[in-house]
Design a protein around this motif. Structure first.
Motif, PDB file in Angstrom:
ATOM      1  N   ILE A  38      32.805  33.922  29.352  1.00 54.57           N
ATOM      2  CA  ILE A  38      34.127  34.422  29.751  1.00 54.57           C
ATOM      3  C   ILE A  38      34.024  35.887  30.171  1.00 54.57           C
ATOM      4  CG2 ILE A  38      36.476  34.900  28.978  1.00 54.57           C
ATOM      5  CD1 ILE A  38      35.879  31.951  29.348  1.00 54.57           C
ATOM      6  N   LEU A  62      43.055  35.434  37.201  1.00 54.15           N
ATOM      7  CA  LEU A  62      42.387  36.630  37.719  1.00 54.15           C
ATOM      8  C   LEU A  62      41.740  36.341  39.074  1.00 54.15           C
ATOM      9  CD1 LEU A  62      40.569  37.930  34.499  1.00 54.15           C
ATOM     10  CD2 LEU A  62      42.740  38.716  35.455  1.00 54.15           C
ATOM     11  N   ARG A  66      34.698  39.077  38.459  1.00 55.07           N
ATOM     12  CA  ARG A  66      35.952  39.113  39.215  1.00 55.07           C
ATOM     13  C   ARG A  66      36.479  40.533  39.407  1.00 55.07           C
ATOM     14  NH1 ARG A  66      38.883  34.016  40.610  1.00 55.07           N
ATOM     15  NH2 ARG A  66      37.124  32.607  40.383  1.00 55.07           N
ATOM     16  N   ILE A  71      34.918  37.447  33.921  1.00 50.55           N
ATOM     17  CA  ILE A  71      35.841  38.561  34.148  1.00 50.55           C
ATOM     18  C   ILE A  71      35.115  39.698  34.857  1.00 50.55           C
ATOM     19  CG2 ILE A  71      37.289  40.307  33.045  1.00 50.55           C
ATOM     20  CD1 ILE A  71      37.825  38.313  30.793  1.00 50.55           C
ATOM     21  N   LEU A  80      40.873  42.073  30.839  1.00 59.93           N
ATOM     22  CA  LEU A  80      40.539  41.497  29.529  1.00 59.93           C
ATOM     23  C   LEU A  80      41.787  41.346  28.668  1.00 59.93           C
ATOM     24  CD1 LEU A  80      38.471  40.597  27.388  1.00 59.93           C
ATOM     25  CD2 LEU A  80      38.272  43.007  26.719  1.00 59.93           C
ATOM     26  N   ALA A 116      43.909  38.506  29.863  1.00 60.46           N
ATOM     27  CA  ALA A 116      43.353  37.211  29.495  1.00 60.46           C
ATOM     28  C   ALA A 116      43.584  36.896  28.020  1.00 60.46           C
ATOM     29  CB  ALA A 116      41.853  37.190  29.812  1.00 60.46           C
ATOM     30  N   ASN A 154      40.961  28.610  33.124  1.00 63.58           N
ATOM     31  CA  ASN A 154      42.208  29.387  33.110  1.00 63.58           C
ATOM     32  C   ASN A 154      41.986  30.850  33.481  1.00 63.58           C
ATOM     33  OD1 ASN A 154      41.325  30.561  30.638  1.00 63.58           O
ATOM     34  ND2 ASN A 154      42.329  28.937  29.451  1.00 63.58           N
ATOM     35  N   ILE A 155      40.766  31.368  33.294  1.00 66.87           N
ATOM     36  CA  ILE A 155      40.458  32.727  33.756  1.00 66.87           C
ATOM     37  C   ILE A 155      40.525  32.775  35.281  1.00 66.87           C
ATOM     38  CG2 ILE A 155      38.604  34.424  34.041  1.00 66.87           C
ATOM     39  CD1 ILE A 155      39.854  34.635  31.368  1.00 66.87           C
ATOM     40  N   GLU A 156      39.966  31.774  35.940  1.00 68.64           N
ATOM     41  CA  GLU A 156      39.975  31.733  37.398  1.00 68.64           C
ATOM     42  C   GLU A 156      41.401  31.676  37.937  1.00 68.64           C
ATOM     43  OE1 GLU A 156      37.563  28.391  38.315  1.00 68.64           O
ATOM     44  OE2 GLU A 156      35.668  29.432  37.972  1.00 68.64           O
ATOM     45  N   SER A 171      45.949  33.917  26.405  1.00 66.88           N
ATOM     46  CA  SER A 171      45.403  32.961  25.441  1.00 66.88           C
ATOM     47  C   SER A 171      46.245  32.903  24.175  1.00 66.88           C
ATOM     48  CB  SER A 171      43.960  33.346  25.096  1.00 66.88           C
ATOM     49  OG  SER A 171      43.451  32.515  24.070  1.00 66.88           O
ATOM     50  N   LEU A 221      40.350  30.584  25.552  1.00 67.41           N
ATOM     51  CA  LEU A 221      40.005  31.053  26.892  1.00 67.41           C
ATOM     52  C   LEU A 221      38.891  30.187  27.478  1.00 67.41           C
ATOM     53  CD1 LEU A 221      39.975  34.950  26.549  1.00 67.41           C
ATOM     54  CD2 LEU A 221      41.504  33.579  27.974  1.00 67.41           C
TER      55      LEU A 221
END
Length: 450
Positions: free
Chosen positions: A300, A342, A307, A304, A319, A322, A337-339, A326, A333
Motif C-alpha cells: 500500500i 488517489l 502515485r 501511494i 496517506l 487513505a 480502493n487506493i487506486e 479506511s 486498505l
C-alpha cells in the motif's frame, strides 16, 4: 452533546497542517487554544484581534469542515480573543488597504517541536541540505554561514530550518533563536516604521545568536525590507552569529532582490532539496504511519508513493486521506480502493480560469457569479481583482480572453485590475502571502496551464 475540545482540536490541527503551508500555519494557528465544544459550537481562543480577523477571513470554512470531520457531526466555529490581548478593533489589511499601521505586533513565531532532525527522513534528494543543517546546528556561526536552502514547496525546507532551531534550544545553551518568515519580517518592519519603534525592531533581530528566515523569495521588490535585512545580515555575520535562509529557488534566480543581498546569500553554502525518489517516498510514508501508531502494508505504501511524487506534503496528505477513508468505511486498505481515491499526479486536470474563480470565491465567501457580475461592492471587486491577477499569472489566457470569462469585460478593464494587484503586491506583504496560499492550493489539485 459534549466532546473534549482538546482531542477534537488535535484532530482538526492534523487536517489544517495538511492543507495550509507550514509558515502560514505557524502564523495563524500556533497560539490558538481550544476552549469548549458544546452542542455543535466549537469555541477557540486566539491571542488578539489580528489573528481572529485572519482566521475568520481566510480559514473559517476550512476549520469548521475539519472540526466537523473530527467530531462526526456539523460544528460551528466561535473565535474568542484572549482577555490578555490589547484592545485593538481593526482587522488585518484588505486588498485596498495600504496603511500598515493597522497590523498588530506579535511575539516571535514558535518552533514546531515535531520538526527535529530525528523526524526528518533523509534520502539522496536532501542529503546535502540535511548534513549542512546538522553541521550548522552543532557549530553555529562556524560551519556554513549563511546556509541557504532552496527547493520546491513541501520538500522539507521549513522542517530543516526549525530542526536547527530546536537543536540549539535543546542544547540548553543561553542562545537566542528567532524563526520568522520573510512576510512576517516585512510586516514587523512596516509596523515599526509606522509606530516609531524601529530601534526596538533592530534590537530584536541584531542581538540574537541564530536567525532563521523562511521563503526569502517573497522579499522580491520590497526595497525597504531588503535594505533592513542587508544591515541585519551584516551585523549578525560580523558578530559570527548564524543565519539560515530558505527559498523556492537559488539566490541567482531571485531577480527582484538587490545584487549585494543576493551576493551575501552565496557567501556560505547553498544547498538544494529535490523531490524524493521512490525509496525515500516509501520511507517517508512508513515514518508518518509509524508516528500515527498505524500499521500499513508495504504494498500500500509503495502504491501511494508511486502515485504521489511531487512533494512530501502531498505525500503525507495522501496517506492521511487513505487512512481516514479506511477508518470511516471500516475496511482494510487495498490496492483497489487506493487506486480509486488517489489518481496519479500526471492525470490531474488542467488548471482553468473557472477553477481560479472557484478558489477565490471560496476564500472570500462569495459565489463564482459574484466575480463575473457587475457589482462594485468593495469585498466583491477586491476578490475579482485577485481572480483576474491569478488568471493572468497562472494560465496562458490573454487579457481579452480573461475579460470574456469575467462578464465580457473590456480587456483594458482586465489589464487595470491586473496592474492594480501587481502594484499592491510590492507594498502589502500579507497580500503576497494570501496570493501564494491560493496558488499553492490550486497547484496541489491541478496542473498549471501556462
Amino acid at each position: 452533546m459534549t466532546d473534549k475540545p482538546a482531542t477534537i482540536w488535535e484532530k482538526t490541527i492534523l487536517t489544517l497542517q495538511r492543507e495550509i503551508p507550514a509558515a502560514s500555519f505557524a502564523t495563524w494557528f500556533s497560539k490558538v487554544n481550544p476552549l469548549s465544544l458544546n452542542n455543535g459550537e466549537f469555541v477557540i481562543e486566539v491571542p488578539d484581534l489580528f489573528i481572529k480577523g485572519g482566521i475568520e477571513r481566510r480559514y473559517r470554512e476550512l476549520v469548521e469542515r475539519a472540526a466537523s470531520d473530527a467530531c462526526g457531526y456539523k460544528t460551528r466555529l466561535l473565535i474568542k480573543v484572549s482577555p490578555d490581548s490589547a484592545d485593538v478593533s481593526l482587522d488585518p489589511p484588505t486588498l485596498a488597504s495600504r496603511d500598515a499601521s493597522i497590523i498588530q505586533p506579535h511575539d516571535t513565531l514558535p518552533l514546531n517541536r515535531d520538526y527535529t532532525f530525528d523526524m526528518f527522513v533523509r534520502g539522496k534528494n536532501n542529503h546535502l541540505a540535511y548534513a549542512a543543517s546538522m553541521a550548522v546546528a552543532e557549530a553555529p556561526g562556524k560551519a556554513y554561514n549563511p546556509l541557504f536552502i532552496y527547493g520546491s514547496v513541501g520538500l522539507g525546507k521549513t522542517h530543516l530550518l526549525q530542526a536547527i532551531g530546536n537543536f540549539m534550544v535543546a542544547s540548553g545553551l543561553p542562545k537566542t533563536v528567532v524563526y520568522t518568515t520573510s512576510e512576517r519580517f516585512a510586516i514587523e518592519l512596516i509596523m515599526a516604521i509606522r509606530n516609531n519603534t524601529t530601534p526596538a525592531f533592530r534590537e530584536k533581530y541584531r542581538r540574537i545568536d541564530l536567525l532563521l528566515i523562511d521563503d526569502v523569495q517573497f522579499l522580491e521588490g520590497k526595497e525597504a525590507t531588503q535594505e533592513e535585512l542587508f544591515h541585519t545580515f551584516n551585523e549578525l555575520y560580523g558578530s559570527e552569529k548564524q543565519i539560515v535562509l530558505s527559498s523556492d529557488r537559488p539566490p541567482e534566480k531571485l531577480s527582484g532582490l538587490q545584487d549585494r543581498l543576493v551576493s551575501r546569500f552565496r557567501w556560505g553554502l547553498v544547498a538544494d532539496i529535490q523531490p524524493p525518489d521512490l525509496e525515500t517516498r516509501i520511507a517517508i510514508l512508513r515514518e508518518k504511519a509509524s508516528n500515527r501508531g498505524i500499521q500499513v502494508d508495504d504494498d500500500i505504501l509503495e502504491l501511494i508513493a508511486r502515485r504521489i511524487s511531487s512533494n512530501v506534503r502531498a505525500l503525507e496528505g495522501a496517506l492521511i486521506k487513505a487512512i481516514a477513508h479506511s477508518e470511516l468505511q471500516g475496511a482494510k486498505l487495498t490496492p483497489k480502493n487506493i487506486e480509486g481515491m488517489l489518481p496519479e499526479e500526471g492525470k490531474r486536470e488542467k488548471l482553468t480560469i473557472a477553477h481560479i474563480k472557484d478558489e477565490v470565491a471560496m476564500r472570500y465567501h462569495l459565489k463564482r457569479h459574484d466575480l463575473e457580475g457587475a457589482s462594485r461592492k468593495k469585498e466583491i471587486s477586491q476578490a475579482r481583482h485577485m481572480a483576474i491577477y491569478l488568471a493572468r499569472d497562472m494560465t496562458n489566457n490573454s487579457f481579452p480572453a480573461i475579460g470574456k470569462q469575467f462578464g465580457n469585460r473590456d480587456h483594458t478593464t482586465i489589464m487595470h485590475s491586473y496592474m492594480k494587484v501587481k502594484t499592491l503586491l510590492k507594498e502589502t506583504p500579507l497580500l503576497q502571502a494570501e496570493l501564494n496560499e491560493m496558488k499553492e492550493g490550486l497547484l496541489a489539485r491541478f496542473q498549471e496551464n501556462s
